[in-house]
Each structure stands twice: as C-alpha cells, then as structure tokens.
Motif scaffolding. Structure first.
Motif, PDB file in Angstrom:
ATOM      1  N   LYS A 139       6.339   4.973   0.232  1.00 21.18           N
ATOM      2  CA  LYS A 139       6.144   5.079   1.683  1.00 21.18           C
ATOM      3  C   LYS A 139       4.964   5.981   2.023  1.00 21.18           C
ATOM      4  CE  LYS A 139      10.729   4.421   3.779  1.00 21.18           C
ATOM      5  NZ  LYS A 139      11.805   5.110   4.534  1.00 21.18           N
ATOM      6  N   VAL A 140       4.919   7.129   1.371  1.00 18.36           N
ATOM      7  CA  VAL A 140       3.860   8.098   1.644  1.00 18.36           C
ATOM      8  C   VAL A 140       2.501   7.536   1.218  1.00 18.36           C
ATOM      9  CG1 VAL A 140       2.958  10.393   1.080  1.00 18.36           C
ATOM     10  CG2 VAL A 140       5.411  10.087   1.480  1.00 18.36           C
ATOM     11  N   THR A 141       2.445   6.962   0.026  1.00 17.64           N
ATOM     12  CA  THR A 141       1.193   6.396  -0.479  1.00 17.64           C
ATOM     13  C   THR A 141       0.676   5.297   0.437  1.00 17.64           C
ATOM     14  OG1 THR A 141       1.864   6.868  -2.765  1.00 17.64           O
ATOM     15  CG2 THR A 141       0.083   5.282  -2.449  1.00 17.64           C
ATOM     16  N   ASN A 142       1.556   4.374   0.810  1.00 14.72           N
ATOM     17  CA  ASN A 142       1.154   3.256   1.674  1.00 14.72           C
ATOM     18  C   ASN A 142       0.676   3.743   3.038  1.00 14.72           C
ATOM     19  OD1 ASN A 142       1.812   1.465  -0.331  1.00 14.72           O
ATOM     20  ND2 ASN A 142       3.815   0.930   0.523  1.00 14.72           N
TER      21      ASN A 142
ATOM     22  N   GLU B  31       4.299  15.371  -4.819  1.00 17.62           N
ATOM     23  CA  GLU B  31       5.420  15.897  -5.622  1.00 17.62           C
ATOM     24  C   GLU B  31       6.722  15.812  -4.827  1.00 17.62           C
ATOM     25  OE1 GLU B  31       4.720  19.877  -6.986  1.00 17.62           O
ATOM     26  OE2 GLU B  31       2.841  19.338  -7.970  1.00 17.62           O
ATOM     27  N   TYR B  32       6.665  16.238  -3.570  1.00 19.27           N
ATOM     28  CA  TYR B  32       7.840  16.186  -2.710  1.00 19.27           C
ATOM     29  C   TYR B  32       8.236  14.734  -2.434  1.00 19.27           C
ATOM     30  CZ  TYR B  32       7.053  21.154  -1.583  1.00 19.27           C
ATOM     31  OH  TYR B  32       6.894  22.518  -1.654  1.00 19.27           O
ATOM     32  N   ALA B  33       7.239  13.882  -2.238  1.00 22.51           N
ATOM     33  CA  ALA B  33       7.517  12.464  -1.967  1.00 22.51           C
ATOM     34  C   ALA B  33       8.285  11.844  -3.130  1.00 22.51           C
ATOM     35  CB  ALA B  33       6.210  11.713  -1.734  1.00 22.51           C
TER      36      ALA B  33
ATOM     37  N   LEU C   3      -3.537   4.580   7.017  1.00 23.94           N
ATOM     38  CA  LEU C   3      -4.097   5.432   8.072  1.00 23.94           C
ATOM     39  C   LEU C   3      -5.446   6.046   7.720  1.00 23.94           C
ATOM     40  CD1 LEU C   3      -0.921   7.336   9.320  1.00 23.94           C
ATOM     41  CD2 LEU C   3      -2.076   5.456  10.446  1.00 23.94           C
ATOM     42  N   TYR C   4      -5.613   6.354   6.433  1.00 25.78           N
ATOM     43  CA  TYR C   4      -6.800   7.136   6.083  1.00 25.78           C
ATOM     44  C   TYR C   4      -7.656   6.515   4.966  1.00 25.78           C
ATOM     45  CZ  TYR C   4      -3.705  10.178   8.615  1.00 25.78           C
ATOM     46  OH  TYR C   4      -2.856  10.674   9.561  1.00 25.78           O
TER      47      TYR C   4
END
Length: 202
Positions: free
Chosen positions: A192-195, A182-184, A200-201
């Motif tokens: 950016k956050v999704t990628n 939500e913040y992203a 990483l995970y």
C-alpha cells in the motif's frame, strides 16, 4: 518570611520557572514541599488549578495538550494530533486523537477525545517526544509511524488531511523513507505504501 518559608518558596519558583509556569502536586512531593504552600498560593491567586493535581501561574500559557498528558500519562498522541504536533497540518484538530494498548482501560473526563487501540507489542513502535507550541514535552508517534497509521486506516481519515499530511511529509527535510518502509513492513502495508508513493510522487 522565615528561613524555611524562603527555601520552600525558592523551590516552588524554581520548578515553576523550569516548567513554563506549571507545577503539579507530584512536584511538591518530589521536592518535599509541604502542601500547605500549594493551598496558600491558590488561595492568594498566584496559582490556578487546571486539572487533577495540575496548577499554572498567572503568566503561563494554557497548554491543553500538555495538561491532558500529565493526567493520562500512558496515552500517545496519534493521527491528526500527531500531525499537528509535527507541523504536518496547520489547523488545530477539533478532537485530541490518542492511541493506547488494547488492554488499557481508562475513562476520559474530556469528551473531545478519539481513542485508537493497538496491539500491545505495536504500541511503542515509533514513540517519540516533541514539544508543544508552548514548549512543553508530550509523547507522540514520530512522523513515519503517523503516516503509516494514516495509510493503514485511510478510509477513516479525512481526505483533505490525508493528502495535505502526505504532501507535507514528502517535502519535510527530516523525513526518513527507510524507517517509513520498515514500519510499513511491520504493519503489513508495504505494498500500500509503495504504491501510494509511486502514484503520488513517482
């Protein structure tokens, strides 16, 4: 000690015990305690001045984060300071990092402060209260807002801190990925956050 003195002393001890050994001039005003008692307690060595209008008893812990916020109430701890307060990094940051609205103008006597400015409408997003290691309440950003700030400004963040914070966040049982996304979206870093999370995970 006469009746009035006894009552004032009881009030002072009550406040000090409630606040982990800390009392402020505002506490004296709020509880209608004459300032002469503050002067006397400092003179007699029962209280020590640690900041503007802030005093601590001899057995209290020196809580730098709490004292700073008592002086600068509108500031929110962010970035490395927020990570530390949330136990996402274990080393105390060299400098306190704070965020303020971009129309906020204040001069800090403490030189070891890194200031981040944000739009006024984004300032309170993710605001929360946590306790320092000494049990005193301070205002900071929640984990998700802090992680978004790190990702958004990754080029300015120490790579070691960045990786450690993200790994610790993903292992944290209280993480909230829905809130993070939500913040992203709000800060236009959704991709950016999704990628990053996918890389990483998985």
């Amino acid at each position: 000690m006469n009746g009035k003195q006894s009552i004032y002393q009881e009030k002072i001890n009550e406040v000090i015990n409630k606040n982990n050994g800390i009392i402020t001039t505002a506490d004296f005003i709020k509880n209608e305690i004459p300032r002469i008692y503050l002067t006397k307690m400092v003179r007699d060595g029962f209280l020590t001045r640690v900041g503007r209008g802030i005093y601590m008893s001899n057995d209290a812990d020196y809580d730098e984060y709490y004292f700073f916020q008592l002086t600068y109430k509108k500031c929110l701890y962010s970035y490395s300071s927020s990570l530390f307060l949330h136990d996402l990094i274990d080393k105390v940051p060299e400098n306190k990092e704070i965020t303020v609205p971009n129309n906020y103008n204040v001069k800090f006597q403490d030189q070891e402060v890194v200031i981040h400015y944000v739009k006024k409408q984004h300032f309170a997003v993710g605001r929360t209260e946590v306790k320092t290691m000494f049990g005193n309440p301070v205002s900071t950003y929640n984990k998700e807002r802090t992680i978004c700030d790190l990702i958004k400004n990754r080029k300015d963040v120490d790579p070691e801190i960045f990786v450690k914070a993200l790994n610790n966040y993903m292992r944290n049982k209280e993480k909230n990925i829905n809130r993070l996304m939500e913040y992203a979206k709000l800060f236009n870093i959704e991709e950016k956050v999704t990628n990053l999370l996918e890389v990483l995970y998985g």
